[in-house]
Structure formats: structure tokens, C-alpha cells
Write an enzyme that holds these catalytic residues in place. Structure first.
Site, PDB file in Angstrom:
ATOM      1  N   GLN A 211       2.649   5.569   8.631  1.00 33.48           N
ATOM      2  CA  GLN A 211       1.650   4.597   8.171  1.00 33.48           C
ATOM      3  C   GLN A 211       0.548   4.374   9.199  1.00 33.48           C
ATOM      4  O   GLN A 211       0.801   4.240  10.396  1.00 33.48           O
ATOM      5  CB  GLN A 211       2.353   3.282   7.813  1.00 33.48           C
ATOM      6  CG  GLN A 211       3.283   3.463   6.625  1.00 33.48           C
ATOM      7  CD  GLN A 211       3.968   2.199   6.155  1.00 33.48           C
ATOM      8  OE1 GLN A 211       5.153   2.240   5.846  1.00 33.48           O
ATOM      9  NE2 GLN A 211       3.258   1.090   6.079  1.00 33.48           N
TER      10      GLN A 211
ATOM     11  N   HIS B 209      -1.935   6.429   4.638  1.00 29.92           N
ATOM     12  CA  HIS B 209      -0.478   6.363   4.737  1.00 29.92           C
ATOM     13  C   HIS B 209       0.106   7.653   4.164  1.00 29.92           C
ATOM     14  O   HIS B 209      -0.229   8.052   3.041  1.00 29.92           O
ATOM     15  CB  HIS B 209       0.059   5.178   3.928  1.00 29.92           C
ATOM     16  CG  HIS B 209      -0.101   3.850   4.620  1.00 29.92           C
ATOM     17  ND1 HIS B 209      -0.772   3.665   5.795  1.00 29.92           N
ATOM     18  CD2 HIS B 209       0.383   2.618   4.278  1.00 29.92           C
ATOM     19  CE1 HIS B 209      -0.724   2.382   6.151  1.00 29.92           C
ATOM     20  NE2 HIS B 209      -0.025   1.727   5.246  1.00 29.92           N
TER      21      HIS B 209
ATOM     22  N   CYS C   8       0.814  -1.218   0.000  1.00 32.10           N
ATOM     23  CA  CYS C   8       0.000   0.000   0.000  1.00 32.10           C
ATOM     24  C   CYS C   8       0.845   1.264   0.000  1.00 32.10           C
ATOM     25  O   CYS C   8       0.503   2.255  -0.666  1.00 32.10           O
ATOM     26  CB  CYS C   8      -0.913  -0.007   1.212  1.00 32.10           C
ATOM     27  SG  CYS C   8      -0.071  -0.477   2.724  1.00 32.10           S
TER      28      CYS C   8
ATOM     29  N   ARG D  23       4.999   3.478  11.965  1.00 32.01           N
ATOM     30  CA  ARG D  23       3.556   3.387  12.246  1.00 32.01           C
ATOM     31  C   ARG D  23       3.168   4.575  13.122  1.00 32.01           C
ATOM     32  O   ARG D  23       3.834   4.852  14.121  1.00 32.01           O
ATOM     33  CB  ARG D  23       3.255   2.077  12.999  1.00 32.01           C
ATOM     34  CG  ARG D  23       1.787   1.821  13.191  1.00 32.01           C
ATOM     35  CD  ARG D  23       1.097   1.367  11.925  1.00 32.01           C
ATOM     36  NE  ARG D  23       1.497   0.025  11.545  1.00 32.01           N
ATOM     37  CZ  ARG D  23       1.352  -0.467  10.311  1.00 32.01           C
ATOM     38  NH1 ARG D  23       0.792   0.243   9.359  1.00 32.01           N
ATOM     39  NH2 ARG D  23       1.747  -1.696  10.034  1.00 32.01           N
TER      40      ARG D  23
HETATM   41  N1  HSE Z   1       2.342  -3.372   5.059  1.00 35.39           N
HETATM   42  C1  HSE Z   1       1.429  -2.296   5.091  1.00 35.39           C
HETATM   43  C2  HSE Z   1       1.323  -1.723   6.468  1.00 35.39           C
HETATM   44  C3  HSE Z   1       0.061  -2.749   4.701  1.00 35.39           C
HETATM   45  O1  HSE Z   1       1.588  -2.439   7.422  1.00 35.39           O
HETATM   46  O2  HSE Z   1       0.969  -0.565   6.598  1.00 35.39           O
HETATM   47  C4  HSE Z   1      -0.298  -3.041   3.331  1.00 35.39           C
HETATM   48  O3  HSE Z   1       0.620  -3.111   2.322  1.00 35.39           O
END
Ligand code: HSE
Length: 384
Positions: A171, A289, A144, A282
Site C-alpha cells: 500500500q 495500492h 481503498c 505499507r
Molecule cells: N487505509 C488505507 C491505507 C487508506 O492506509 O492505505 C484508505 O482506505
């Protein structure tokens, strides 16, 4: 191979979060009018189609077993959002049974296989067309973060202007899954509840509120941090996905590997890979994102030209002028969430030199980051 009229399209994992967004988008775009859907289920095979989808199937009224290879093999196309474990378990058996249909998958399992294409048609339609002409049958949605980034600034790569790029990502919780979103909100609630009386008292000391918040964060139980392992609310986590053991995370590796594969660059393609590196973080956003990007361009290009290239690349780019007012209104997860727009802003030359450019992009990771490329691939197959 062109598909027959009203091809049989097997849908797997359509009740999960990505699958539900896919279903919403397919309904909104009228995709079901062009196919005969066959709904598969891993949890309730043999059950009756739920009312929510019963009207979409023209003749079928049953949920089929998602592990029934013979049933899957009847489909011209299978679209799965069921996840990587399902793909690992079922895909090899289906191909071993001689199935020649098109496999469209949201999971990462098959992405980097030589005979699979990562689909993001506004960016790599030529790669998809060439694969179709060669008889490639596996079309896989990209990571994503990578997909949202390329939807925003793909123009610069298409023009072969990028010497290298770095990203720092921000993200959203949804990238982990539905349970992660719930955990984030629960944590926010716990933090708020812990200091509510102090917040309600205008005379309370902010450092006392802060102390209690930190103590509450550090005191969150294993159950309250089950998905992220540590608190995310009021914090951030600068590691996403597996530890590759070389100082990088799997998410960071995907940034370079998948971006180049989508663009048709690197091993197996005629053009050298563009170095792309990231630090993936994160944050406590819900489903958008965001990424701060630094480019080194191959030459000094005027900012106005870069802006025009980005603005005109595809209809989903929402260009945000690099001013405080426009940025705080238009370049945030809250502004973008739930929309197909990819906001691109903070575009400027950097103090590092005239070939260095900064930018910021935001996309809904459930739309362009997951569901949208899948349904568009189905349309590409239908229109062949
Ligand atoms: N790997 C991505 C995430 C999610 O953890 O944000 C989708 O590709």
C-alpha cells in the site's frame, strides 16, 4: 426519492487530498452542470469562495460553516471527504435534526452500520439499487484496498467462484494522507544526500553505500518519521491502521468485512461470507495500492475463462498478460498512477492445485479507492 433538478449538494473537505481529486474528477465529468454546489469549510467559514471554485457555484459566493447543522440540512445531498472525526461530530446531529438527505462519505466511520451501503457501483450496483428502493440514505466509500481489489477481480466473486481469498498488500504512502507522501519523499532525499558523494564515485564500494544508508535510516529523527513512526524509504512497514489485539490490523479486518458487505454477503444478507484474509504492508509507492492475491476456487475453471471474466467485467480493468515484458511495463504503480485503470495481471494456476489461482492487481487509491465511487453515487442519485 428522486432528487429535484439541480439539487443542492453540500461539499465538505473538498480542499484535502481526496477532496481535491474528487473536485478534479467532478469537473472533468461535468458533474457541476447538474447540481447547485454549496461549499462548506471547517477552517474559513464565512469566507469568500476561492477563485478555483467560484465559477462552479451558480449563485452562492460564500464558504459555509461545515459545523452549521441548519445550513447542511438545506442540502439534498452532502458529500464529505473531511474525515472520520468530522463525520462522528456532525452526522448524528444532522440526522437528529430530522435531515432526510443523502449522505455520501469517504470516511470509514459509518461503513459497517447496518443502514449504510458501501458504494462501488461497477461491483455492487444491485446492492445500491436495492438500498435506494428501501430508502437508505447513507452511502459510504469503501476502504481503498478493498475497492481497488474488487474493481480488478470482482468478476470471480460475482460468479460465486471464490471459496476463499488471501491478499498481501503493497500500500502506497497516500493511504496515510498527504503528510505521509511528503515524509516518504523527504526520507528518500535524506538517504540520497547521505551517500551522494559515494554514488558519484564509480569506484566507491556498494557495501559502504549500503552501510551508510542503513545508518541514516536508523538515525532518522522523530520529526523525520512523524507520520509513519519509522523509516519507510528503502524499507516497508507490515502493519497498517490500528492493532486489533488479536494479531490482526484494522486494515486486514476491513479486507474481509468490507469486501463481503460490498458484495452483499455475510450477516444480514442472504449469502454466506467468503473468507478473505490479508497481510497489509505499507511500501514506498506514492498513490497506487498493489495486491498479490491467492484464490481457492470452488471448482477448477480454465485459466482462459478466468481471464475472459476478469477482462470483461468492467471497462476499467486493464488486463496485463502474464509475461515478464508486459508485467514490468504495465503492472506497476508507475504505469497505473493517475489513471482510472485497475491493472490485473500475473494470473496463473498455482502449484498448489488446479483450483488455486494467483493474481496481482494495482489501482490508484485516490481514484477508485476514494473519489470515484463518491461522484458516481451522486450520478446514480441524479439519474434515479
Ligand atoms: N487505509 C488505507 C491505507 C487508506 O492506509 O492505505 C484508505 O482506505
Amino acid at each position: 426519492m428522486a432528487l429535484a433538478r439541480n439539487p443542492l449538494v453540500g461539499l465538505v473537505g473538498w480542499r484535502g487530498m481526496v477532496g481535491s481529486v474528487l473536485m478534479e474528477r467532478m469537473r472533468a465529468e461535468g458533474d457541476f452542470a447538474l447540481i447547485e454546489p454549496m461549499f462548506f469549510s471547517a477552517s474559513n467559514p464565512g469566507g469568500t469562495l476561492p477563485a478555483a471554485v467560484a465559477g462552479l457555484a451558480k449563485t452562492d459566493t460564500t464558504l459555509h460553516d461545515a459545523h452549521d447543522v441548519a445550513k447542511l440540512a438545506r442540502c439534498d445531498v452532502v458529500i464529505t471527504c473531511q474525515g472520520g472525526e468530522y463525520t462522528k461530530a456532525v452526522y448524528p446531529k444532522l440526522r437528529a435534526a430530522g435531515w432526510k438527505g443523502y449522505w455520501i462519505d469517504a470516511a470509514k466511520t459509518l461503513r459497517m452500520q447496518d443502514d449504510a451501503v458501501i458504494i462501488l457501483d461497477p461491483v455492487n450496483m444491485p446492492v445500491i439499487q436495492s438500498a435506494l428502493a428501501k430508502g437508505v440514505r447513507d452511502y459510504i466509500g469503501g476502504n481503498c484496498t478493498v475497492s481497488c481489489m474488487l474493481m480488478g477481480v470482482g468478476a470471480l466473486f460475482k460468479a460465486d467462484l471464490v471459496e476463499w481469498m488471501t491478499a498481501t498488500t503493497y500500500q502506497a504512502a497516500s493511504g496515510g494522507g498527504a503528510a505521509h507522501m511528503r515524509e516518504l519523499l523527504t526520507q528518500f532525499g535524506t538517504l540520497n544526500a547521505a551517500v551522494r558523494p559515494l554514488l558519484d564515485d564509480p569506484a566507491s564500494a556498494i557495501l559502504e553505500i549500503d552501510r551508510q544508508v542503513a545508518a541514516t535510516q536508523r538515525g532518522l529523527s522523530a520529526a523525520e518519521t512523524k507520520n509513519f513512526m519509522v523509516p519507510l524509504a528503502g524499507s516497508l512497514i507490515p502493519w497498517i491502521d490500528a492493532d486489533r489485539g488479536d494479531g490482526t490490523s484494522l486494515e486486514e479486518w476491513k479486507g474481509g468485512a468490507e469486501a463481503n458487505k460490498i458484495l452483499g454477503r455475510g450477516p444480514g444478507f442472504g449469502a454466506p461470507a467468503v473468507p478473505v484474509d490479508s497481510i497489509c504492508v505499507r511500501v514506498g509507492a506514492m498513490r497506487c495500492h498493489s495486491q498479490a492475491l491467492t484464490f481457492k476456487l470452488k471448482k477448477d475453471v480454465p485459466l482462459a475463462d478466468l481471464e475472459a471474466m476478469i477482462r470483461n467485467d468492467n471497462p476499467w480493468v486493464s488486463y496485463v498478460p502474464n509475461t515478464r515484458e508486459a508485467t514490468v511495463r504495465g503492472l506497476t504503480p508507475v504505469a497505473v498512477t493517475g489513471t482510472p485503470q485497475i491493472a490485473v495481471g500475473r494470473l496463473r494456476k498455482m502449484a498448489l492445485g488446479p483450483q488455486y489461482v494467483g493474481a496481482y492487481t494495482i489501482g490508484d487509491q485516490l481514484l477508485w479507492g476514494a473519489a470515484e465511487p463518491l461522484r458516481r453515487m451522486l450520478r446514480i442519485l441524479l439519474e434515479q
